[in-house]
Enzyme design. Structure first.
Site, PDB file in Angstrom:
ATOM      1  N   ASP A  30      15.654  95.862 -66.169  1.00 44.50           N
ATOM      2  CA  ASP A  30      16.954  95.290 -65.806  1.00 44.50           C
ATOM      3  C   ASP A  30      16.739  93.919 -65.154  1.00 44.50           C
ATOM      4  O   ASP A  30      15.845  93.744 -64.326  1.00 44.50           O
ATOM      5  CB  ASP A  30      17.692  96.235 -64.848  1.00 44.50           C
ATOM      6  CG  ASP A  30      19.164  95.917 -64.749  1.00 44.50           C
ATOM      7  OD1 ASP A  30      19.988  96.740 -65.193  1.00 44.50           O
ATOM      8  OD2 ASP A  30      19.514  94.821 -64.233  1.00 44.50           O
ATOM      9  N   ILE A  31      17.579  92.967 -65.548  1.00 45.19           N
ATOM     10  CA  ILE A  31      17.428  91.593 -65.065  1.00 45.19           C
ATOM     11  C   ILE A  31      17.827  91.459 -63.585  1.00 45.19           C
ATOM     12  O   ILE A  31      17.395  90.541 -62.887  1.00 45.19           O
ATOM     13  CB  ILE A  31      18.255  90.635 -65.969  1.00 45.19           C
ATOM     14  CG1 ILE A  31      17.685  89.231 -65.972  1.00 45.19           C
ATOM     15  CG2 ILE A  31      19.720  90.640 -65.612  1.00 45.19           C
ATOM     16  CD1 ILE A  31      18.273  88.340 -67.054  1.00 45.19           C
ATOM     17  N   ASN A  86      26.976 104.260 -66.795  1.00 45.51           N
ATOM     18  CA  ASN A  86      28.356 103.865 -66.494  1.00 45.51           C
ATOM     19  C   ASN A  86      29.126 103.814 -67.803  1.00 45.51           C
ATOM     20  O   ASN A  86      28.687 103.151 -68.748  1.00 45.51           O
ATOM     21  CB  ASN A  86      28.377 102.498 -65.817  1.00 45.51           C
ATOM     22  CG  ASN A  86      27.547 102.476 -64.542  1.00 45.51           C
ATOM     23  OD1 ASN A  86      27.537 103.448 -63.789  1.00 45.51           O
ATOM     24  ND2 ASN A  86      26.842 101.385 -64.299  1.00 45.51           N
ATOM     25  N   HIS A  99      24.086 102.336 -72.656  1.00 44.49           N
ATOM     26  CA  HIS A  99      22.740 102.234 -72.081  1.00 44.49           C
ATOM     27  C   HIS A  99      22.605 103.200 -70.921  1.00 44.49           C
ATOM     28  O   HIS A  99      23.596 103.573 -70.284  1.00 44.49           O
ATOM     29  CB  HIS A  99      22.448 100.802 -71.630  1.00 44.49           C
ATOM     30  CG  HIS A  99      23.475 100.254 -70.694  1.00 44.49           C
ATOM     31  ND1 HIS A  99      24.654  99.699 -71.119  1.00 44.49           N
ATOM     32  CD2 HIS A  99      23.513 100.212 -69.338  1.00 44.49           C
ATOM     33  CE1 HIS A  99      25.369  99.315 -70.081  1.00 44.49           C
ATOM     34  NE2 HIS A  99      24.701  99.630 -68.986  1.00 44.49           N
ATOM     35  N   HIS A 101      20.488 103.911 -67.292  1.00 43.55           N
ATOM     36  CA  HIS A 101      19.663 103.300 -66.246  1.00 43.55           C
ATOM     37  C   HIS A 101      18.595 104.294 -65.777  1.00 43.55           C
ATOM     38  O   HIS A 101      18.907 105.451 -65.492  1.00 43.55           O
ATOM     39  CB  HIS A 101      20.518 102.942 -65.023  1.00 43.55           C
ATOM     40  CG  HIS A 101      21.560 101.896 -65.272  1.00 43.55           C
ATOM     41  ND1 HIS A 101      21.416 100.590 -64.851  1.00 43.55           N
ATOM     42  CD2 HIS A 101      22.771 101.947 -65.883  1.00 43.55           C
ATOM     43  CE1 HIS A 101      22.499  99.890 -65.185  1.00 43.55           C
ATOM     44  NE2 HIS A 101      23.341 100.693 -65.815  1.00 43.55           N
TER      45      HIS A 101
END
Ligand code: AMP
Ligand code: ZN
Length: 135
Positions: A30-31, A86, A99, A101
Site C-alpha cells: 500500500d502506498i 472496504n 481489494h 488489505h
C-alpha cells in the site's frame, strides 16, 4: 477498466511495489500504509466489490491470501494481522476495484479498532428478523 488505478498496476502501466502474483491475483504494498508491510491483494480482473467477485475464485483467493500473509508477517516480524475489505464509499472504499488489505499488527502498536454500539437485546432481535425477512 481504462481509468482504474489498480487495473493499470495489473497491466504495469503504473508502478507498484509488487510482492507476489499468481494467475488471478496480484499483491503489492500500500502506498500509504497503516503499518509496516501493509499490502493489498487485488484480482487481476476488474470487479467493483466483493459482491461482484466470482465465488469460484474463492479457493485461489484464500490460498494466495494465506501465502502472502505468511510471507509479510515473517518479513516484518508482526505479532498479528488484520485482514480487511472496504465495500462502498460509506464503508471507506476509495478505489472501486475490489481489494483486500493485509495489515500487520504489533503488540502495543496503538492502532484502535472500531468502536462498538450498545444495542438492547430487542433491537438486535429486530435486526435479525429484518435480515431473515429478505429473500
Ligand atoms: P480502500 O479505502 O479500501 O479503497 O483503500 C484503497 C487503498 O489503496 C488505500 O489504502 C491507498 O493507500 C491504496 N492505494 C491507492 N493508490 C495506490 C497505489 N497507486 N499503489 C498502492 N496503493 C495505493
Ligand atoms: Zn480495475
Amino acid at each position: 477498466m481504462t481509468d482504474c488505478i489498480f487495473c493499470k498496476i495489473v497491466s504495469r502501466e503504473l508502478p507498484a511495489e509488487i510482492i507476489g502474483e499468481d494467475e488471478n491475483f496480484i499483491c503489492f504494498l500500500d502506498i500509504k500504509p497503516i503499518a509496516k508491510g501493509h499490502a493489498l491483494i487485488v484480482p487481476k480482473k476488474h470487479y467493483k466489490d466483493i459482491l461482484e467477485f466470482p465465488t469460484d475464485m474463492e479457493l485461489d483467493f484464500f490460498a494466495f491470501l494465506q501465502k502472502m500473509t505468511k510471507k509479510i508477517i515473517a518479513a516484518v516480524g508482526a505479532h498479528g494481522y488484520n485482514i480487511g475489505m472496504n465495500n462502498g464509499a460509506a464503508a471507506g472504499q476509495v478505489i472501486f476495484h475490489q481489494h483486500t488489505h493485509i495489515i500487520p499488527r504489533f503488540n502495543d502498536d496503538g492502532l484502535v479498532s472500531w468502536p462498538s454500539k450498545e444495542l438492547s437485546p430487542e433491537e438486535i432481535a429486530e435486526i435479525k428478523q429484518q435480515i431473515l425477512n429478505v429473500h
